[in-house]
Scaffold this motif. Structure first.
Motif, mmCIF file in Angstrom:
data_model
loop_
_atom_site.group_PDB
_atom_site.id
_atom_site.type_symbol
_atom_site.label_atom_id
_atom_site.label_comp_id
_atom_site.label_asym_id
_atom_site.label_seq_id
_atom_site.Cartn_x
_atom_site.Cartn_y
_atom_site.Cartn_z
ATOM 1 N N PRO A 209 0.721 -1.163 0.163
ATOM 2 C CA PRO A 209 -0.209 0.055 -0.085
ATOM 3 C C PRO A 209 0.733 1.188 -0.061
ATOM 4 O O PRO A 209 2.006 1.483 0.523
ATOM 5 C CB PRO A 209 -1.061 -0.137 1.549
ATOM 6 N N GLN A 210 0.503 2.260 -0.938
ATOM 7 C CA GLN A 210 1.382 3.517 -0.924
ATOM 8 C C GLN A 210 0.520 4.616 -0.248
ATOM 9 O O GLN A 210 -0.744 4.969 -0.785
ATOM 10 C CB GLN A 210 1.521 3.700 -2.307
ATOM 11 N N PRO A 211 0.894 5.269 0.626
ATOM 12 C CA PRO A 211 0.305 6.405 1.265
ATOM 13 C C PRO A 211 0.086 7.508 0.135
ATOM 14 O O PRO A 211 0.898 7.508 -0.719
ATOM 15 C CB PRO A 211 1.357 6.925 2.442
ATOM 16 N N ALA A 212 -0.698 8.363 0.460
ATOM 17 C CA ALA A 212 -1.275 9.477 -0.249
ATOM 18 C C ALA A 212 -0.244 10.655 -0.245
ATOM 19 O O ALA A 212 -0.214 11.626 -0.776
ATOM 20 C CB ALA A 212 -2.440 10.021 -0.064
ATOM 21 N N SER A 213 0.709 10.582 0.927
ATOM 22 C CA SER A 213 1.525 11.598 1.361
ATOM 23 C C SER A 213 2.678 11.636 0.120
ATOM 24 O O SER A 213 2.881 10.743 -0.579
ATOM 25 C CB SER A 213 2.136 11.354 2.686
ATOM 26 N N THR A 214 3.727 12.606 0.484
ATOM 27 C CA THR A 214 4.989 12.652 -0.599
ATOM 28 C C THR A 214 6.242 12.507 0.498
ATOM 29 O O THR A 214 7.039 12.909 -0.129
ATOM 30 C CB THR A 214 4.900 13.947 -1.393
ATOM 31 N N ASP A 215 5.901 12.034 1.642
ATOM 32 C CA ASP A 215 7.378 11.995 2.634
ATOM 33 C C ASP A 215 8.141 10.701 2.251
ATOM 34 O O ASP A 215 7.792 9.934 1.096
ATOM 35 C CB ASP A 215 6.982 11.954 3.963
ATOM 36 N N GLU A 216 8.960 10.366 3.197
ATOM 37 C CA GLU A 216 10.082 9.529 2.923
ATOM 38 C C GLU A 216 9.188 8.088 2.933
ATOM 39 O O GLU A 216 9.702 7.153 2.246
ATOM 40 C CB GLU A 216 11.066 9.377 3.723
ATOM 41 N N ILE A 217 8.237 7.875 3.604
ATOM 42 C CA ILE A 217 7.542 6.518 3.611
ATOM 43 C C ILE A 217 6.903 6.507 2.409
ATOM 44 O O ILE A 217 6.812 5.306 1.885
ATOM 45 C CB ILE A 217 6.636 6.585 5.003
ATOM 46 N N ALA A 218 6.210 7.288 1.782
ATOM 47 C CA ALA A 218 5.617 7.167 0.458
ATOM 48 C C ALA A 218 6.668 6.717 -0.443
ATOM 49 O O ALA A 218 6.615 5.966 -1.520
ATOM 50 C CB ALA A 218 5.045 8.653 0.054
ATOM 51 N N GLN A 219 7.953 7.591 -0.256
ATOM 52 C CA GLN A 219 9.004 7.094 -1.363
ATOM 53 C C GLN A 219 9.622 5.663 -1.204
ATOM 54 O O GLN A 219 9.660 4.985 -2.150
ATOM 55 C CB GLN A 219 10.009 8.041 -1.207
ATOM 56 N N LEU A 220 9.462 5.255 0.139
ATOM 57 C CA LEU A 220 9.815 3.752 0.389
ATOM 58 C C LEU A 220 8.746 2.904 -0.294
ATOM 59 O O LEU A 220 9.315 1.948 -0.771
ATOM 60 C CB LEU A 220 9.968 3.575 1.984
ATOM 61 N N ALA A 221 7.500 3.171 0.012
ATOM 62 C CA ALA A 221 6.484 2.208 -0.570
ATOM 63 C C ALA A 221 6.784 2.363 -2.387
ATOM 64 O O ALA A 221 6.636 1.446 -3.064
ATOM 65 C CB ALA A 221 5.318 2.932 -0.226
ATOM 66 N N SER A 222 7.132 3.564 -2.913
ATOM 67 C CA SER A 222 7.198 3.544 -4.093
ATOM 68 C C SER A 222 8.387 2.593 -4.557
ATOM 69 O O SER A 222 7.994 2.050 -5.636
ATOM 70 C CB SER A 222 7.201 5.024 -4.738
ATOM 71 N N THR A 223 9.430 2.758 -3.910
ATOM 72 C CA THR A 223 10.455 2.210 -4.199
ATOM 73 C C THR A 223 10.305 0.638 -4.223
ATOM 74 O O THR A 223 10.682 -0.176 -4.931
ATOM 75 C CB THR A 223 11.784 2.561 -3.151
ATOM 76 N N MET A 224 9.742 0.145 -3.253
ATOM 77 C CA MET A 224 9.204 -1.160 -2.917
ATOM 78 C C MET A 224 8.548 -1.645 -4.170
ATOM 79 O O MET A 224 8.535 -2.962 -4.767
ATOM 80 C CB MET A 224 8.339 -1.433 -1.550
ATOM 81 N N ASN A 225 7.289 -1.026 -4.423
ATOM 82 C CA ASN A 225 6.622 -1.282 -5.719
ATOM 83 C C ASN A 225 7.214 -1.554 -6.894
ATOM 84 O O ASN A 225 7.256 -2.239 -7.609
ATOM 85 C CB ASN A 225 5.359 -0.417 -5.763
ATOM 86 N N ASP A 226 8.432 -0.537 -7.239
ATOM 87 C CA ASP A 226 9.140 -0.639 -8.248
ATOM 88 C C ASP A 226 10.082 -1.824 -8.160
ATOM 89 O O ASP A 226 10.113 -2.497 -9.281
ATOM 90 C CB ASP A 226 10.103 0.434 -8.471
ATOM 91 N N MET A 227 10.627 -2.362 -7.085
ATOM 92 C CA MET A 227 11.244 -3.434 -6.785
ATOM 93 C C MET A 227 10.559 -4.588 -7.330
ATOM 94 O O MET A 227 11.086 -5.612 -7.807
ATOM 95 C CB MET A 227 12.022 -3.368 -5.476
ATOM 96 N N LEU A 228 9.310 -4.602 -6.552
ATOM 97 C CA LEU A 228 8.427 -5.859 -6.701
ATOM 98 C C LEU A 228 8.176 -6.063 -8.200
ATOM 99 O O LEU A 228 8.041 -7.243 -8.811
ATOM 100 C CB LEU A 228 7.274 -5.712 -6.030
ATOM 101 N N ALA A 229 7.885 -4.867 -9.101
ATOM 102 C CA ALA A 229 7.808 -5.019 -10.530
ATOM 103 C C ALA A 229 8.806 -5.481 -11.188
ATOM 104 O O ALA A 229 8.752 -6.276 -12.201
ATOM 105 C CB ALA A 229 7.226 -3.618 -10.927
ATOM 106 N N ARG A 230 10.121 -4.913 -10.813
ATOM 107 C CA ARG A 230 11.130 -5.540 -11.478
ATOM 108 C C ARG A 230 11.288 -7.029 -10.941
ATOM 109 O O ARG A 230 11.660 -7.857 -12.198
ATOM 110 C CB ARG A 230 12.569 -4.704 -10.934
ATOM 111 N N LEU A 231 11.088 -7.431 -9.749
ATOM 112 C CA LEU A 231 11.126 -8.702 -9.359
ATOM 113 C C LEU A 231 10.246 -9.690 -10.508
ATOM 114 O O LEU A 231 10.644 -10.736 -10.808
ATOM 115 C CB LEU A 231 10.842 -9.202 -8.078
#
Length: 450
Positions: A209-231
């Motif tokens: 789940p990706q928060p609606a905010s633009t803080d570091e946690i949202a960036q972490l979620a986005s990075t995790m989703n990008d990693m899962l997409a690559r995997l």
């Protein structure tokens, strides 16, 4: 299942740090404020005692110094008057028959003070003693005025008592607030952790789940989703690669087995057996080529090949590769030395695979050119074959991709251009497909020049 936050959790550590910092600041502030208040209150009493001493000096100079000492507004003050020998010659009623309060004897016109606790009065409070000396009627008189610090000490004690319960209470409030805020801020991290913990090899399509905010946690979620997409993409390619490799290896094995089984059941003449063995060797040659190409793809790793890179003349290497070709009508155009940093054998493999691909699909002509225009060196291979449709120009660089028109038993392993793409990418270059002026396909390799 996610574990509950423990002693080493971010929430606990942040709470402890925040509470510790606040407690330290409050203690330092309390000590400083208490000291400041004490200093100001004592100063106020010192000033009051000094004024009283100056008033007594003024009375003495008028010659109307009463005994016992009393004057308007200060009927009960603790004051003594000493002569130049230190003998008490006058005092307020509460110091009657008492020795001098202090050993202070300032110079004429000066003031000195000290704080004493053993003043002979009815209470045991601390007193500030102010001494001043003045010349009166030819004699030096010293006036000692005492002011009680009971009020100042009571005020400081009350203030300090307030700090003793107020600081822990405020620290607990800060700790609780910090813990709640940190827990709220880290709630998305918990959701990400739970989701990732449940994702298996079969669930790589899932996303955190990706928060609606633009803080570091949202960036972490986005990075995790990008990693899962690559995997997921990598897993899909790997599965497809294994399936294609199994299929490609099964074909020559099945063909060879069938030939040998037929020869075993119907041996016929020696020539028939030799022909069967020859057909089987052809299948084994295809299998050996396929295994060799698979091992080449597995070994391609930039971190290992970078140490073997040396300055290589692409023009000279291309000329050498063309000279050992057996097909006719391979045209070559070079522009002199074109230097790149590369692993020579791997670059040789790139050129060989490109020429093999052109040889399989051309009608009669192959044209090779090497051009150097900083910052790149380009290798161009043209053929006059059927060409490659624009929709397939990216797909041809994937393993085991052979266009439908080319899917025949003698059309290679389908790994040649994939190996080219891997090696060129490892060298920091790129490869593309264009239309050839000869009417077929043009493959262009661009490498950074040295």
């Amino acid at each position: 299942m996610r574990r509950a936050p423990g002693r080493g959790s971010v929430r606990t550590q942040t709470t402890l740090v925040a509470a510790g910092v606040v407690a330290l600041v409050l203690v330092i502030s309390a000590v400083g404020l208490t000291g400041l208040v004490r200093h100001r209150l004592v100063d106020a009493e010192r000033v009051a005692a000094r004024v009283r001493a100056d008033d007594v000096v003024a009375l003495a100079r008028t010659g109307r110094l009463p005994n016992p000492l009393a004057y308007p507004g200060e009927e009960s003050g603790a004051t003594q008057v000493l002569d130049s020998k230190g003998t008490v010659i006058d005092a307020t009623g509460n110091l009657e028959d008492e020795p001098a309060l202090s050993e202070l004897r300032p110079d004429v016109g000066d003031h000195e003070s000290e704080i004493l606790t053993d003043v002979p009065l009815e209470d045991d409070d601390r007193y500030v003693i102010v001494a001043t000396t003045a010349e009166v009627s030819g004699d030096n008189l010293t006036v000692l005025a005492a002011a009680s610090l009971e009020s100042a000490d009571d005020t400081v004690e009350t203030l300090w008592s307030t700090f003793l319960w107020g600081i822990p209470l405020l620290t607990l409030l800060v700790a609780g607030t910090t813990r709640l805020l940190v827990a709220r801020a880290l709630r998305p991290v918990g959701a990400i952790t739970d989701e990732v913990a449940d994702i298996t090899q079969a669930d790589l399509h899932r996303r955190v789940p990706q928060p609606a905010s633009t803080d570091e946690i949202a960036q972490l979620a986005s990075t995790m989703n990008d990693m899962l997409a690559r995997l997921e993409s990598s897993s899909t390619r790997q599965q497809r690669f294994v399936a294609d490799a199994s299929h490609e290896m099964r074909s020559p094995l099945a063909s060879s087995r069938a030939v040998l089984e037929v020869a075993a059941l119907h041996p016929g003449s020696v020539d028939d057996l030799v022909a069967a063995i020859g057909d089987s060797l052809i299948d084994h040659q295809r299998l050996e080529t396929l295994v060799s190409d698979l091992l080449m793809l597995a070994r391609l790793d930039g971190s290992q090949t970078a140490i073997r890179r040396v300055a290589t003349d692409v023009e000279a290497l291309t000329r050498t590769v063309i000279e050992r070709r057996i097909e006719p009508a391979v045209e070559f155009a070079g522009v002199g030395p074109a230097i790149v940093l590369a692993d020579g054998p791997q670059l040789d493999r790139v050129l060989t695979n490109l020429l093999d691909n052109a040889a399989r699909h051309r009608r009669s002509r192959t044209a090779v050119a090497v051009t150097a225009a900083r910052p790149t060196v380009e290798i161009t291979v043209d053929d006059d074959g059927p060409g490659i449709a624009e929709a397939d120009r990216q797909r041809v660089f994937e393993p085991f991709t052979r266009l439908d028109a080319a899917r025949t038993a003698d059309q290679g392993t389908g790994l040649g251009l994939a190996i080219v793409a891997e090696i060129v990418g490892d060298l920091g270059g790129r490869v593309r497909v264009d239309d050839s002026p000869l009417g077929g396909a043009r493959l262009v390799v661009s490498l950074p020049s040295s």
